[in-house]
Design a protein around this motif. Structure first.
Motif, PDB file in Angstrom:
ATOM      1  N   TRP A 193      17.218 -31.321 -11.765  1.00  0.00           N
ATOM      2  CA  TRP A 193      17.663 -30.174 -10.983  1.00  0.00           C
ATOM      3  C   TRP A 193      17.627 -30.534  -9.501  1.00  0.00           C
ATOM      4  N   ASP A 194      18.753 -30.349  -8.834  1.00  0.00           N
ATOM      5  CA  ASP A 194      18.864 -30.613  -7.398  1.00  0.00           C
ATOM      6  C   ASP A 194      18.835 -29.265  -6.675  1.00  0.00           C
ATOM      7  N   PRO A 195      17.702 -28.885  -6.069  1.00  0.00           N
ATOM      8  CA  PRO A 195      17.608 -27.571  -5.415  1.00  0.00           C
ATOM      9  C   PRO A 195      18.545 -27.442  -4.226  1.00  0.00           C
ATOM     10  N   ALA A 196      18.811 -28.537  -3.531  1.00  0.00           N
ATOM     11  CA  ALA A 196      19.677 -28.462  -2.349  1.00  0.00           C
ATOM     12  C   ALA A 196      21.125 -28.159  -2.753  1.00  0.00           C
ATOM     13  N   ALA A 197      21.621 -28.883  -3.752  1.00  0.00           N
ATOM     14  CA  ALA A 197      22.990 -28.667  -4.226  1.00  0.00           C
ATOM     15  C   ALA A 197      23.082 -27.516  -5.222  1.00  0.00           C
ATOM     16  N   ARG A 198      21.898 -27.074  -5.739  1.00  0.00           N
ATOM     17  CA  ARG A 198      21.824 -26.024  -6.757  1.00  0.00           C
ATOM     18  C   ARG A 198      22.662 -26.391  -7.974  1.00  0.00           C
ATOM     19  N   LYS A 199      22.453 -27.622  -8.428  1.00  0.00           N
ATOM     20  CA  LYS A 199      23.165 -28.137  -9.595  1.00  0.00           C
ATOM     21  C   LYS A 199      22.220 -29.006 -10.426  1.00  0.00           C
ATOM     22  N   LEU A 200      22.554 -29.117 -11.693  1.00  0.00           N
ATOM     23  CA  LEU A 200      21.888 -30.083 -12.550  1.00  0.00           C
ATOM     24  C   LEU A 200      22.676 -31.391 -12.434  1.00  0.00           C
ATOM     25  N   VAL A 201      21.977 -32.490 -12.175  1.00  0.00           N
ATOM     26  CA  VAL A 201      22.645 -33.750 -11.910  1.00  0.00           C
ATOM     27  C   VAL A 201      22.102 -34.840 -12.826  1.00  0.00           C
ATOM     28  N   ALA A 202      22.792 -35.979 -12.852  1.00  0.00           N
ATOM     29  CA  ALA A 202      22.359 -37.118 -13.658  1.00  0.00           C
ATOM     30  C   ALA A 202      21.330 -37.936 -12.872  1.00  0.00           C
ATOM     31  N   PHE A 203      20.696 -38.872 -13.566  1.00  0.00           N
ATOM     32  CA  PHE A 203      19.723 -39.759 -12.917  1.00  0.00           C
ATOM     33  C   PHE A 203      20.407 -40.545 -11.795  1.00  0.00           C
TER      34      PHE A 203
END
Length: 328
Positions: A318-328
């Protein structure tokens, strides 16, 4: 998409209109699905016992029907399938014999999931383990390897679901809720499974029962595990710190509307309309589509197509800055 409080309250009021069970619809869904499943299971058992192995190909529709029965059990756990609370509990426990899922324990842990989904401060019960980018960076190398292994698609989507449903749910140890909450439900089901499937093994032999039962259980676990994953593990899902978390907001933008062909929607008991289910878990699955049809905005929130869902496989942080779930 972000939603203002006025819109959230309006959508919540709309969903309240669909929360009452319809016993006639419930009995029809339960009866027809169970009859079809038992017919398929009986034919596979007959095929394995007599050497008519072509009948074992029924494991695919039987697996789909088992997923649909799990949907009934799931609604019974929310006391939303029948009007009678006692009937919900009785049918839910009965279906445990086929879904291999202890009704009482699973219902309690699933209720926790509904009250914590998307809350970063209350992770760990009834969800797929997810860490933030910063948490991952602070991990030791060994912890990172363990998390990468856990999120490996082969383990998470192929090996993990059958192991969880068939084996892990047989033990009260290592569960997310306290041992005392797990013991009675899990061990009670284990005893029932021993009596039922032990009787089948005594009558037909272990290899015959395994050929007739296990492929169906594997298919159902794979489908069920995948559905549970994509319901919350999509790119534009929603996570929030506890002080800012709202269950209604998390339901609408943190739970997916998984758009499937009608035949797959039927087999999965409308659970793809997961954003509505999380907004109001008392809506029985057979009324979810009517709820969706009655409010056009619900059809535009958190949409996830079959094609798009496969892009979720690599998401892990989870990327709080982008507010997205991202890959490794």
């Amino acid at each position: 998409m972000d939603l203002d409080e006025v819109t959230i309250r309006r959508l919540s009021r709309h969903c309240l209109r669909f929360r009452d069970p319809d016993d006639r619809a419930a009995w029809f869904q339960f009866g027809t699905t169970l009859a079809l499943f038992l017919a398929a299971a009986g034919l596979m058992l007959f095929g394995a016992a007599t050497g008519n192995y072509a009948l074992l190909a029924l494991f695919l529709p039987a697996g789909g029907l088992l997923v649909r029965l799990f949907g009934v059990q799931h609604d019974c756990g929310h006391n939303s399938f029948f009007t009678s609370r006692r009937l919900n509990r009785s049918v839910g426990r009965f279906l445990s014999l086929f879904t291999l899922t202890p009704f009482g324990y699973w219902s309690r842990s699933h209720a926790v999931h509904h009250t914590t989904a998307g809350d970063l401060g209350r992770r760990g019960i009834g969800d797929v383990d997810t860490v933030t980018i910063d948490e991952y960076r602070r991990m030791t190398p060994a912890a990172r390897r363990r998390y990468r292994l856990y999120r490996n698609p082969l383990l998470l989507h192929v090996v993990g679901p059958p192991v969880y449903f068939i084996l892990f749910q047989r033990s009260p140890f290592g569960q997310s809720l306290p041992f005392r909450d797990a013991w009675r439900s899990i061990m009670g089901l284990n005893l029932a499974l021993l009596l039922v499937y032990g009787g089948l093994i005594a009558a037909f032999g272990a290899s015959v029962v395994a050929l007739a039962i296990l492929p169906t259980a594997f298919v159902a676990s794979w489908v069920g595990g995948w559905l549970f994953f994509v319901q919350h593990q999509f790119e534009d899902t929603h996570w929030e710190e506890s002080e800012d978390w709202s269950m209604q907001r998390a339901a609408l933008i943190g739970s997916s509307y998984y758009v499937m062909p009608k035949v797959l929607q039927w087999f999965t008991g409308n659970i793809g309309l997961h954003h509505i289910h999380h907004l109001n878990c008392r809506i029985p699955n057979y009324r979810l589509q009517a709820c969706l049809d009655g409010e056009p905005m619900l059809g535009n929130l958190s949409r996830l197509s079959l094609r798009d869902s496969f892009r979720c496989i690599g998401l892990a942080l989870w990327d709080p800055a982008a507010r997205k779930l991202v890959a490794f």
